[in-house]
Design an enzyme around this catalytic site. Structure first.
Site, mmCIF file in Angstrom:
data_model
loop_
_atom_site.group_PDB
_atom_site.id
_atom_site.type_symbol
_atom_site.label_atom_id
_atom_site.label_comp_id
_atom_site.label_asym_id
_atom_site.label_seq_id
_atom_site.Cartn_x
_atom_site.Cartn_y
_atom_site.Cartn_z
ATOM 1 N N GLY A 186 8.018 2.751 1.331
ATOM 2 C CA GLY A 186 7.322 2.416 2.574
ATOM 3 C C GLY A 186 6.548 1.125 2.410
ATOM 4 O O GLY A 186 6.507 0.548 1.319
ATOM 5 N N LYS A 187 5.948 0.695 3.496
ATOM 6 C CA LYS A 187 5.173 -0.550 3.460
ATOM 7 C C LYS A 187 4.082 -0.485 2.404
ATOM 8 O O LYS A 187 3.747 -1.465 1.774
ATOM 9 C CB LYS A 187 4.510 -0.786 4.811
ATOM 10 C CG LYS A 187 5.463 -1.362 5.824
ATOM 11 C CD LYS A 187 4.696 -1.754 7.074
ATOM 12 C CE LYS A 187 5.650 -1.849 8.244
ATOM 13 N NZ LYS A 187 5.013 -1.962 9.529
ATOM 14 N N ARG A 188 3.531 0.724 2.241
ATOM 15 C CA ARG A 188 2.393 0.862 1.319
ATOM 16 C C ARG A 188 2.775 0.731 -0.147
ATOM 17 O O ARG A 188 1.921 0.610 -0.998
ATOM 18 C CB ARG A 188 1.723 2.219 1.536
ATOM 19 C CG ARG A 188 0.766 2.134 2.672
ATOM 20 C CD ARG A 188 -0.158 3.322 2.705
ATOM 21 N NE ARG A 188 -0.312 3.681 4.101
ATOM 22 C CZ ARG A 188 -0.041 4.852 4.605
ATOM 23 N NH1 ARG A 188 0.354 5.828 3.816
ATOM 24 N NH2 ARG A 188 -0.204 5.075 5.876
#
Ligand code: GLU
Length: 491
Positions: A254-256
């Protein structure tokens, strides 16, 4: 044989996440290796998630990676328009066919009522299936439904739940029971189709033979199969691509997790060849030990049956490894001129006033240390401006701290005198002269060469000394050695 036609069908909802790029790469490779057609289609029916500029970003990303499309925005084609919001009549036409076949109904049930069905089913711990709550319209005649389907009224599929068996080219043979089939929405309140309906119509009209998309669509496939049946369309081959996993744990990237978008890697100085190579090989291999593939190599070697059906783990370090490999490969196979072209915008500001010829020379001695092109910013400054003299880097250096200041001054004097006199400033001759100076100095190589290296660069590392001196040129070298000698004398 049928012409192979594949597509990348992104939604313009932001930047292209690195995890989604394989949904462009694999269909591209399939099209190219079969002499087929690769289509770009913009799935922009979700107005709430639409992001201004996202389509341009998608196009830039594909162009930069070298995934040119044959039909789609800017390219034209006979099967357009290629933006879903411009294809409304197409969906409405197919929707009417379904109504007339008794397989779709106008559903004006209020959203709050639908929520209450969902809640009641959740409370009762039974699966929420809309066909268990069908409104009266579902049993009305096709003609009545055609009349009832007016602006602002959603259209739903009338499912006939049953078991399905199908083959997914990546996941293998699949089987589901009737419980996964439902009355899915085809056309929303705003008149635009859902993804579920739109992609089926578009893929059919565009003659798509292979759908490669994320595995998240696998669970909806029985509903798609039901639609294909109801519409009398033969479905394309399905390739469900497993998620790319985050660097640790078992979750989807994910982006994180620090993964950047394709354009961020580009701006960071990653070459398109390297990113394409890395992503294509993330979850695919040709069964050999080969790791480096150009786009042309991939077109030859790619095969659907070697796409892994389990998630591959994202590893940014590997991107930089591939990038280092590609920087060297381009330099050796295509030459420094080609590599130099790629470096525009990655030099430190201090290089702005320098000539291309000089920067190319710098590049040719430093390239094999670069992991990204942006390393040029931090690694080459001293080639363009005189570094600040910081004597502590000499007096505290592990090899030099044993030497007295007068020894250091003598070594510098000897070096300055020689370098001032020699005529031939070529790398080869400088190497001979430096070895001769070393012999004369009576010091260990690490001592003598460290001194000269630090004095001309004050950088943590530099290319081989004879190369560095040769590129810097006599004036800069003598000026810097003199500056250090003066500083030591006055210290
Ligand atoms: N628009 C969908 C997405 O961006 C595409 C899925 C597909 O390739 O059919 O996820």
């Amino acid at each position: 044989m049928k012409e192979v036609r594949t597509r990348f069908a992104p939604s313009p909802t932001g930047y292209i996440h690195i995890g989604n790029v394989r949904s462009a790469i694999y269909p591209y490779l399939i099209a190219r290796q079969n002499g087929g057609t690769f289509i770009l289609r913009i799935e922009d029916t979700d107005q709430a998630r639409y992001v201004e500029g996202a389509t341009d970003l998608i196009k830039d990303t594909l162009k930069w990676l070298g995934l040119e499309w044959d039909e789609g925005p800017d390219a034209g084609g006979e099967n357009g328009p290629y933006f879903q919001t411009e294809r409304k009549e197409h969906y409405h036409e197919w929707a009417k066919k379904l109504i007339l076949a008794g397989r779709a109904y106008a559903d004006d049930t209020a959203p709050e009522v639908i929520d209450s069905y969902r809640k009641a089913d959740n409370d009762a711990k039974v699966p929420y299936l809309y066909h268990n709550h069908r409104p009266a319209n579902a049993d009305k005649t096709p003609e009545e439904n055609l009349a009832l389907w007016t602006e602002g009224v959603p259209l739903r599929f009338k499912a006939e739940p049953k078991s399905y068996e199908w083959h997914d080219e990546v996941m293998g043979d699949m089987k589901t029971g009737p419980e996964v089939c439902d009355d899915i929405i085809l056309i929303k309140r705003d008149g635009l189709p859902t993804y579920n309906f739109a992609h089926i119509v578009d893929d059919a009209e565009m003659g798509i033979t292979h759908i490669a998309r994320g595995v998240e669509y696998l669970s909806s496939t029985p509903n798609y199969l039901a639609l294909y049946e109801a519409l009398g369309i033969e479905h394309p081959l399905f390739l469900s691509l497993p998620h790319i996993l985050a660097p640790t744990g078992n979750k989807k990237l994910g982006k994180r997790d620090g993964a950047k978008s394709v354009t961020e890697y580009r701006d960071d100085g990653v070459l398109p060849e390297a990113l394409l190579n890395y992503l294509a090989c993330l979850g695919w291999n040709d069964g050999t030990e080969q790791e480096i593939y150009s786009k042309e190599d991939l077109i030859k070697a790619f095969s659907i049956d070697r796409i892994q059906n389990s998630g591959a783990r994202f590893d940014e370090v590997k991107i930089y490894w591939y990038n280092g490999q590609w920087i060297r490969k381009i330099a050796t196979e295509q030459g420094f001129d080609e590599l130099y072209k790629r470096t525009a915008g990655f030099w430190p500001e201090s290089a702005d006033s320098e000539t291309d010829e000089y920067k190319l020379k710098v590049l040719s001695i430093i390239y094999d240390r670069l992991k990204t092109l942006s390393d040029l910013k931090t690694m080459t400054n001293y080639f363009f401006v005189d570094p600040k003299v910081d004597l502590s880097l000499i007096t505290e250096n592990k090899f030099l701290k044993k030497l007295s200041e007068s020894e250091l001054v003598d070594l510098l004097t000897m070096t300055i005198e020689r370098l001032n006199d020699i005529e031939d400033w070529s790398e080869e001759n400088l190497q001979t002269e430096l070895n001769d100076l070393l012999a004369k100095s009576g010091k260990k190589p690490a001592e003598y060469f460290s001194l000269v290296r630090i004095a001309v660069s004050f950088a943590p590392f530099s290319p081989a000394l004879h190369q560095t001196l040769s590129v810097l040129g006599r004036d800069k070298v003598l000026h810097r050695l003199n500056a250090v000698r003066t500083a030591l004398v006055h210290d």
